[in-house]
Design an enzyme around this catalytic site. Structure first.
Site, PDB file in Angstrom:
ATOM      1  N   CYS A 103      60.042   1.745 -10.545  1.00 19.71           N
ATOM      2  CA  CYS A 103      59.081   2.569  -9.802  1.00 19.71           C
ATOM      3  C   CYS A 103      59.418   2.524  -8.310  1.00 19.71           C
ATOM      4  O   CYS A 103      60.085   1.591  -7.852  1.00 19.71           O
ATOM      5  CB  CYS A 103      57.696   1.977 -10.027  1.00 19.71           C
ATOM      6  N   THR A 109      57.386   1.665  -6.177  1.00 22.07           N
ATOM      7  CA  THR A 109      56.768   0.401  -5.746  1.00 22.07           C
ATOM      8  C   THR A 109      57.784  -0.742  -5.844  1.00 22.07           C
ATOM      9  O   THR A 109      57.845  -1.609  -4.964  1.00 22.07           O
ATOM     10  CB  THR A 109      55.543   0.093  -6.645  1.00 22.07           C
ATOM     11  N   HIS A 161      60.032  -0.623  -2.941  1.00 20.79           N
ATOM     12  CA  HIS A 161      59.408  -1.230  -1.746  1.00 20.79           C
ATOM     13  C   HIS A 161      59.542  -2.756  -1.800  1.00 20.79           C
ATOM     14  O   HIS A 161      59.818  -3.397  -0.787  1.00 20.79           O
ATOM     15  CB  HIS A 161      57.915  -0.871  -1.670  1.00 20.79           C
ATOM     16  N   GLU A 170      56.068  -0.934 -15.215  1.00 19.53           N
ATOM     17  CA  GLU A 170      56.223   0.206 -16.137  1.00 19.53           C
ATOM     18  C   GLU A 170      56.979  -0.310 -17.356  1.00 19.53           C
ATOM     19  O   GLU A 170      58.154  -0.673 -17.246  1.00 19.53           O
ATOM     20  CB  GLU A 170      57.008   1.332 -15.441  1.00 19.53           C
ATOM     21  N   ILE A 190      57.541  11.854 -10.135  1.00 22.18           N
ATOM     22  CA  ILE A 190      56.126  12.137 -10.412  1.00 22.18           C
ATOM     23  C   ILE A 190      55.818  13.615 -10.165  1.00 22.18           C
ATOM     24  O   ILE A 190      55.124  14.253 -10.966  1.00 22.18           O
ATOM     25  CB  ILE A 190      55.215  11.199  -9.597  1.00 22.18           C
ATOM     26  N   ASP A 215      61.037  20.650  -2.228  1.00 21.17           N
ATOM     27  CA  ASP A 215      61.677  19.403  -1.821  1.00 21.17           C
ATOM     28  C   ASP A 215      62.696  19.758  -0.747  1.00 21.17           C
ATOM     29  O   ASP A 215      62.900  20.946  -0.429  1.00 21.17           O
ATOM     30  CB  ASP A 215      62.343  18.670  -3.018  1.00 21.17           C
ATOM     31  N   GLY A 241      50.783  11.500  -2.948  1.00 21.22           N
ATOM     32  CA  GLY A 241      51.828  10.978  -2.060  1.00 21.22           C
ATOM     33  C   GLY A 241      51.227  10.088  -0.982  1.00 21.22           C
ATOM     34  O   GLY A 241      50.142  10.368  -0.467  1.00 21.22           O
ATOM     35  N   ILE A 242      51.925   9.003  -0.676  1.00 24.17           N
ATOM     36  CA  ILE A 242      51.421   8.040   0.311  1.00 24.17           C
ATOM     37  C   ILE A 242      52.234   8.174   1.597  1.00 24.17           C
ATOM     38  O   ILE A 242      53.421   7.842   1.619  1.00 24.17           O
ATOM     39  CB  ILE A 242      51.520   6.604  -0.248  1.00 24.17           C
ATOM     40  N   VAL A 274      44.011  10.616  -4.876  1.00 21.07           N
ATOM     41  CA  VAL A 274      44.207  10.165  -6.261  1.00 21.07           C
ATOM     42  C   VAL A 274      44.893   8.805  -6.242  1.00 21.07           C
ATOM     43  O   VAL A 274      45.941   8.650  -5.621  1.00 21.07           O
ATOM     44  CB  VAL A 274      45.082  11.160  -7.051  1.00 21.07           C
ATOM     45  N   TYR A 275      44.294   7.836  -6.938  1.00 22.93           N
ATOM     46  CA  TYR A 275      44.890   6.505  -7.005  1.00 22.93           C
ATOM     47  C   TYR A 275      45.070   6.117  -8.470  1.00 22.93           C
ATOM     48  O   TYR A 275      44.115   6.149  -9.249  1.00 22.93           O
ATOM     49  CB  TYR A 275      43.990   5.502  -6.278  1.00 22.93           C
TER      50      TYR A 275
HETATM   51  P1  NAD Z   1      59.761   9.930  -4.497  1.00 19.54           P
HETATM   52  O1  NAD Z   1      59.870   9.256  -3.179  1.00 19.54           O
HETATM   53  O2  NAD Z   1      60.783   9.688  -5.543  1.00 19.54           O
HETATM   54  O3  NAD Z   1      59.648  11.507  -4.281  1.00 19.54           O
HETATM   55  C1  NAD Z   1      59.177  12.107  -3.112  1.00 19.54           C
HETATM   56  C2  NAD Z   1      59.979  13.394  -2.909  1.00 19.54           C
HETATM   57  O4  NAD Z   1      59.442  14.080  -1.762  1.00 19.54           O
HETATM   58  C3  NAD Z   1      61.471  13.145  -2.629  1.00 19.54           C
HETATM   59  O5  NAD Z   1      62.273  13.805  -3.588  1.00 19.54           O
HETATM   60  C4  NAD Z   1      61.652  13.692  -1.217  1.00 19.54           C
HETATM   61  O6  NAD Z   1      62.931  14.278  -1.025  1.00 19.54           O
HETATM   62  C5  NAD Z   1      60.527  14.737  -1.179  1.00 19.54           C
HETATM   63  N1  NAD Z   1      60.240  15.246   0.174  1.00 19.54           N
HETATM   64  C6  NAD Z   1      60.517  14.666   1.372  1.00 19.54           C
HETATM   65  N2  NAD Z   1      60.184  15.511   2.376  1.00 19.54           N
HETATM   66  C7  NAD Z   1      59.689  16.634   1.808  1.00 19.54           C
HETATM   67  C8  NAD Z   1      59.184  17.860   2.330  1.00 19.54           C
HETATM   68  N3  NAD Z   1      59.124  18.088   3.637  1.00 19.54           N
HETATM   69  N4  NAD Z   1      58.782  18.797   1.450  1.00 19.54           N
HETATM   70  C9  NAD Z   1      58.839  18.582   0.119  1.00 19.54           C
HETATM   71  N5  NAD Z   1      59.312  17.425  -0.435  1.00 19.54           N
HETATM   72  C10 NAD Z   1      59.729  16.463   0.413  1.00 19.54           C
HETATM   73  O7  NAD Z   1      58.305   9.533  -5.051  1.00 19.54           O
HETATM   74  P2  NAD Z   1      57.672   9.489  -6.530  1.00 19.54           P
HETATM   75  O8  NAD Z   1      58.008   8.196  -7.168  1.00 19.54           O
HETATM   76  O9  NAD Z   1      57.904  10.754  -7.260  1.00 19.54           O
HETATM   77  O10 NAD Z   1      56.144   9.399  -6.067  1.00 19.54           O
HETATM   78  C11 NAD Z   1      55.554  10.493  -5.373  1.00 19.54           C
HETATM   79  C12 NAD Z   1      54.629  10.003  -4.285  1.00 19.54           C
HETATM   80  O11 NAD Z   1      53.462   9.421  -4.886  1.00 19.54           O
HETATM   81  C13 NAD Z   1      55.191   8.917  -3.364  1.00 19.54           C
HETATM   82  O12 NAD Z   1      54.708   9.163  -2.048  1.00 19.54           O
HETATM   83  C14 NAD Z   1      54.583   7.642  -3.914  1.00 19.54           C
HETATM   84  O13 NAD Z   1      54.467   6.642  -2.917  1.00 19.54           O
HETATM   85  C15 NAD Z   1      53.229   8.134  -4.335  1.00 19.54           C
HETATM   86  N6  NAD Z   1      52.553   7.362  -5.394  1.00 19.54           N
HETATM   87  C16 NAD Z   1      51.212   7.241  -5.279  1.00 19.54           C
HETATM   88  C17 NAD Z   1      50.487   6.612  -6.275  1.00 19.54           C
HETATM   89  C18 NAD Z   1      49.010   6.541  -6.159  1.00 19.54           C
HETATM   90  O14 NAD Z   1      48.383   5.840  -6.966  1.00 19.54           O
HETATM   91  N7  NAD Z   1      48.411   7.272  -5.201  1.00 19.54           N
HETATM   92  C19 NAD Z   1      51.139   6.082  -7.396  1.00 19.54           C
HETATM   93  C20 NAD Z   1      52.527   6.239  -7.496  1.00 19.54           C
HETATM   94  C21 NAD Z   1      53.232   6.894  -6.489  1.00 19.54           C
HETATM   95 ZN    ZN Z   2      54.918   2.764 -11.183  1.00 23.37          ZN
END
Ligand code: NAD
Ligand code: ZN
Length: 341
Positions: A38, A40, A43, A64, A175, A195, A263-264, A286-287
């Protein structure tokens, strides 16, 4: 047993021998077969500021997973040895008002498997029986290992009614791509995913019937026009954590549009609130996953034709975990799955 441990407060993870966890009366012991890497975990690997603040060292990482129940606590009644399962990685308490109102996913005391308590990147995982999600025969171990992020996608995508709606997803990470497949599955009209990474947009097209937009090359307003939307998108699913993407989403939403934010952003992220007000936009944070509503819904969708298999782009034996993490850190892969069997 073997486990991937955050053994030192520095970059990396280490394969170490650690004791098999001892289970309590309400727990089960799961023999892990497949795990997903993931964001996470990246990180934690990178040992960034969030990880340093959050993860005690040493810690077995990973959340996961899919596996098989091999031992059952004495007070557990409705599970059996040999049962294939995945599970909810958010462990909730019993004290908060939210939990006592049945809103388990809103518990402020939530602890994360592989973050705050020992995780699933190991031969065996101890999990409260409450958190176990049995897997039907139609869902194999590698899909079982990505139900956690699929659950994030499902939770976000089902935040608003998508039937017949035009949906914008910003961020074609694993995601965002799975959310696009869900939006299609439940009957959205147009699904557009943005993207800045063309590899990821190409992957999105392999997984779901979506219109990819590289925002570095194409103007989203032109796409809105091309698809015949009069005012813009009805629903936005923000899945990048990127400031520019959120601004673009607000701009390209119709009056009364709805946004679900998964997205975070890396830090404080300014928003043009007057645009939100004058467009009468609804925003929902959404969490995680709804416990357990999201799990029921996603398993039902998977059993009824939702296909996210192609979001898994890489598979490694667990001894090659370094390669798996490097692939994820490269930022162009889909899901990376490690095989523990
Ligand atoms: P990821 O980092 O793999 O994907 C993020 C995508 O956003 C990347 O492909 C990146 O190129 C793209 N991006 C960057 N700049 C952009 C722009 N200007 N326009 C469009 N796209 C752009 O992340 P992931 O694993 O798919 O997760 C998605 C997001 O959800 C992350 O921010 C993650 O931290 C967050 N997340 C949140 C929770 C929650 O509970 N809220 C849980 C899991 C993940
Ligand atoms: Zn996960």
């Amino acid at each position: 047993m073997k486990a991937l441990v955050k053994a030192k407060p520095e970059v990396g993870l280490w394969m170490e021998q650690v004791p098999v966890p001892e289970i309590g009366p309400d727990d089960v012991l799961i023999r892990i077969r497949k795990t997903g890497i993931c964001g996470t975990d990246i990180h934690i690997w990178n040992w960034d500021e969030w990880a340093q603040r959050t993860v005690p060292v040493p810690m077995v990482t990973g959340h996961e997973f899919a596996g098989e129940i091999v031992e059952i606590g004495r007070d557990v009644e409705d599970l059996r040895i040999g049962q294939r399962c995945s599970g909810e990685g958010h462990l909730i308490g019993h004290h908060s008002r939210q939990v006592r109102a049945g809103k388990f996913h809103l518990d402020p005391e939530t602890k994360g498997v592989g973050v705050n308590v020992p995780g699933a990147f190991a031969e065996y995982l101890c999990l409260p029986a409450f958190n176990v999600v049995p897997l039907p025969d139609g869902i194999d171990d590698e899909i079982g290992a990505i139900l956690d992020p699929l659950g994030n996608a499902v939770h976000t995508a089902l935040s608003f009614d998508l039937v017949g709606e035009d949906v914008l997803i910003t961020g074609a990470g694993p995601i965002g791509i799975m959310a696009a497949a869900v939006a299609r599955h439940v009957g959205a009209r147009h699904v557009v995913i943005t993207d800045v990474n063309s590899d990821r947009l190409a992957l999105a097209v392999q997984v779901a019937d979506v219109r990819p937009v590289n925002v570095l090359e194409e103007d989203l307003a032109d796409v809105v026009h091309e698809l015949g939307m009069k005012q813009g998108f009805d629903v936005g699913l923000e899945m990048s954590g990127n400031q520019a993407a959120l601004d673009q989403m607000v701009e390209s939403l119709t009056m009364g549009g709805r946004i679900a934010l998964l997205g975070i952003p890396p830090g404080k992220s300014p928003v043009d609130w007057s645009r939100i007000v004058f467009k009468a936009i609804t925003i929902k944070g959404v969490y995680g996953r709804e416990i357990f509503e999201t799990w029921y819904k996603m398993i039902a969708m998977l059993e009824n034709g939702l296909d996210v298999r192609n979001v898994i782009t890489h598979r490694f034996g667990v001894d090659d975990f370094r390669e798996g993490f490097e692939t994820m850190r490269g930022g162009s892969s889909g899901k990376v799955v490690l095989d523990w069997s």
